[in-house]
Scaffold this active site. Structure first.
Site, mmCIF file in Angstrom:
data_model
loop_
_atom_site.group_PDB
_atom_site.id
_atom_site.type_symbol
_atom_site.label_atom_id
_atom_site.label_comp_id
_atom_site.label_asym_id
_atom_site.label_seq_id
_atom_site.Cartn_x
_atom_site.Cartn_y
_atom_site.Cartn_z
ATOM 1 N N LYS A 96 0.826 -1.210 0.000
ATOM 2 C CA LYS A 96 0.000 0.000 0.000
ATOM 3 C C LYS A 96 0.864 1.265 0.000
ATOM 4 C CE LYS A 96 -2.216 -1.303 3.698
ATOM 5 N NZ LYS A 96 -1.519 -2.597 3.854
ATOM 6 N N THR A 97 1.832 1.316 0.907
ATOM 7 C CA THR A 97 2.708 2.489 0.956
ATOM 8 C C THR A 97 3.476 2.615 -0.360
ATOM 9 O OG1 THR A 97 2.921 2.310 3.355
ATOM 10 C CG2 THR A 97 4.631 3.564 2.207
ATOM 11 N N ASP A 107 -2.019 7.013 5.868
ATOM 12 C CA ASP A 107 -1.931 5.612 6.237
ATOM 13 C C ASP A 107 -2.881 5.353 7.411
ATOM 14 O OD1 ASP A 107 -0.970 3.077 5.942
ATOM 15 O OD2 ASP A 107 1.063 3.509 6.642
ATOM 16 N N THR A 146 -6.069 -1.342 6.560
ATOM 17 C CA THR A 146 -6.091 -2.794 6.603
ATOM 18 C C THR A 146 -7.538 -3.260 6.770
ATOM 19 O OG1 THR A 146 -5.663 -2.584 8.966
ATOM 20 C CG2 THR A 146 -3.788 -3.102 7.562
ATOM 21 N N ARG A 154 6.447 -8.104 1.974
ATOM 22 C CA ARG A 154 7.307 -7.641 3.069
ATOM 23 C C ARG A 154 7.948 -8.832 3.769
ATOM 24 N NH1 ARG A 154 4.310 -4.073 6.457
ATOM 25 N NH2 ARG A 154 5.238 -2.342 5.313
HETATM 26 N N1 LIG Z 1 4.055 -5.625 -5.765
HETATM 27 C C1 LIG Z 1 5.270 -5.541 -5.213
HETATM 28 N N2 LIG Z 1 6.377 -5.778 -5.941
HETATM 29 C C2 LIG Z 1 7.592 -5.726 -5.364
HETATM 30 N N3 LIG Z 1 7.815 -5.429 -4.070
HETATM 31 C C3 LIG Z 1 6.752 -5.171 -3.302
HETATM 32 C C4 LIG Z 1 5.429 -5.209 -3.829
HETATM 33 N N4 LIG Z 1 4.567 -4.906 -2.848
HETATM 34 C C5 LIG Z 1 5.304 -4.695 -1.752
HETATM 35 N N5 LIG Z 1 6.617 -4.843 -2.005
HETATM 36 C C6 LIG Z 1 7.702 -4.711 -1.032
HETATM 37 O O1 LIG Z 1 7.216 -5.075 0.250
HETATM 38 C C7 LIG Z 1 7.593 -4.120 1.238
HETATM 39 C C8 LIG Z 1 6.346 -3.695 1.999
HETATM 40 O O2 LIG Z 1 5.499 -2.934 1.141
HETATM 41 P P1 LIG Z 1 4.642 -1.709 1.702
HETATM 42 O O3 LIG Z 1 4.236 -0.898 0.543
HETATM 43 O O4 LIG Z 1 5.407 -1.015 2.779
HETATM 44 O O5 LIG Z 1 3.386 -2.471 2.316
HETATM 45 P P2 LIG Z 1 2.134 -1.878 3.142
HETATM 46 O O6 LIG Z 1 2.220 -0.394 3.089
HETATM 47 O O7 LIG Z 1 0.928 -2.433 2.464
HETATM 48 O O8 LIG Z 1 2.273 -2.425 4.525
HETATM 49 C C9 LIG Z 1 8.297 -2.982 0.505
HETATM 50 O O9 LIG Z 1 9.652 -3.030 0.823
HETATM 51 C C10 LIG Z 1 8.152 -3.270 -0.952
HETATM 52 O O10 LIG Z 1 9.417 -3.192 -1.557
HETATM 53 MG MG LIG Z 2 2.510 0.844 4.759
#
Ligand SMILES: Nc1ncnc2c1ncn2[C@@H]1O[C@H](COP(=O)(O)OP(=O)(O)O)[C@@H](O)[C@H]1O
Ligand SMILES: [Mg+2]
Length: 356
Positions: free
Chosen positions: A76-77, A121, A170, A229
């Site tokens: 998401k981030t 977020d 979430t 992650r």
């Molecule tokens: N579709 C994707 N392709 C490659 N890497 C990803 C992908 N989605 C997430 N990641 C990796 O996973 C990690 C967590 O992603 P993040 O965007 O912080 O998740 P969220 O915000 O949903 O908790 C990041 O370091 C990112 O590099």
């Molecule tokens: Mg995040």
């Protein structure tokens, strides 16, 4: 590979709590895909978002507000940053819990530049007054700033430049409908399939200058709980093992041995997941038991159990959420190598839930 010159410093760093956390964030940032083309999986979301952003760009307009929902670690981030990059717009990052007063939000909103992406977020954890201010800001690009107190208080309307709100949650179900309705585009992020996680792992290994073969990547992917992650985190821990115990190259055997050390089992359950299942089986006979009780039993926050462990356990068919509480499935007993309690109903009335 060039382990030798950095190994000791990096290893020492990892042993210290705070710097380990910082290292985690730094590595995570380094591994983030920078544009939609680099973003792996989530085909539907990517296709739809691509259209939304392209159309806005073609119109020379600010993109519609976007809501991203999905479990932690699904990207998401990352996607919020990609949205800003694709729109060539600056991004401001904040979170629901950080905005406790409507005034906090007014300060952020009124300092936005035209076209800026505001990433909010954990948007479901915003306070009520801030939420109401956000409604108007999203819809009319305007906020009412209240000046003064009591009967003499007046609302001064403040125009805002057009901006794109990217909300992440979430728990899309927890958002009040008026807020949900104000997003022009909602993307639900799904858990990733093992082949997609393999691609994430190969990509990250390349960026981290780690050598890994297809067997090694497949082994890590299979234990990553559908979550990039976690895939990245396991990759780094397996890398440590490969570096210390072998020649640095990650093969299937090395990955298996390493993940045994880190207590990540064959289905990808980690300590928390196993703790939840064990409590459910051993302390509550397989349930049903309430979420709060279960959380206390494993010494975790209710949210951690509900948002981190449960989605995966439910998806794996090991745990079910029922109106009467959490219940272990027969597969849970098998996975932990335990026998279900005897009894005509197969233990605690599970029969009516999973019956013949
Ligand atoms: N579709 C994707 N392709 C490659 N890497 C990803 C992908 N989605 C997430 N990641 C990796 O996973 C990690 C967590 O992603 P993040 O965007 O912080 O998740 P969220 O915000 O949903 O908790 C990041 O370091 C990112 O590099
Ligand atoms: Mg995040």
């Amino acid at each position: 590979m060039n382990w030798d010159d950095t190994t000791d410093e990096a290893t020492a760093e990892r042993l210290v709590g705070a710097s380990a956390e910082r290292e985690e964030q730094a590595v995570e940032a380094a591994l983030r895909p920078k544009d939609l083309g680099e973003f792996i999986g989530q085909e539907k979301v990517r296709e739809q978002l691509d259209l939304v952003l392209r159309a806005a760009r073609a119109r020379g307009a600010t993109a519609d507000h976007v809501l991203l929902s999905g479990a932690p670690g699904l990207g998401k981030t990352t996607l919020s940053m990609i949205i800003a990059a694709e729109m060539e717009a600056p991004i401001r990052i904040t979170s629901g819990p950080a905005i406790q007063h409507a005034g906090d939000l007014a300060a952020i909103l009124s300092s936005l530049q035209e076209g800026e992406v505001l990433f909010l977020d954990e948007i479901h954890r915003m306070s009520r007054p801030a939420e109401e201010m956000l409604y108007m800001a999203m819809e009319d690009f305007r906020v009412d700033v209240i000046v003064g107190k009591g009967p003499g208080a007046t609302a001064i309307p403040l125009e805002l430049p057009p901006f794109t709100l990217v909300g992440a949650t979430t728990r899309a179900g927890l958002l009040p409908p008026p807020l949900r309705d104000r997003f022009g585009f909602t993307a639900h992020m799904e858990f990733y399939e093992p082949p997609e996680l393999e691609r994430v792992i190969h990509r990250s290994a390349h960026l981290l200058d780690v050598e890994i073969d297809t067997g090694g990547a497949a082994e890590i992917a299979g234990r990553s709980r559908g979550t990039p992650r976690i895939a990245n985190r396991l990759l780094r821990r397996v890398r440590d093992y490969a570096q210390v115990k072998a020649d640095g190259v990650i093969t299937r055997d090395i990955a298996e041995a390493a993940l045994a050390v880190y207590e990540v089992d064959s289905r990808g359950l980690d300590r928390l997941d196993r703790g939840v299942l064990e409590a459910l089986l051993k302390l509550f006979g397989g349930g049903p038991v309430g979420l709060s009780t279960l959380a206390v039993a494993v010494g975790e926050e209710r949210e951690t159990v509900e948002e981190v462990a449960e989605p995966f356990l439910v998806r794996e068919g090991l745990l079910a959420r029922t109106p009467r509480g959490r219940v272990a499935t027969p597969a849970a007993w098998t996975h932990l190598g335990l026998a279900p309690p005897p009894g005509p109903a197969g233990g605690n009335g599970q029969q009516d839930l999973f019956g013949a």
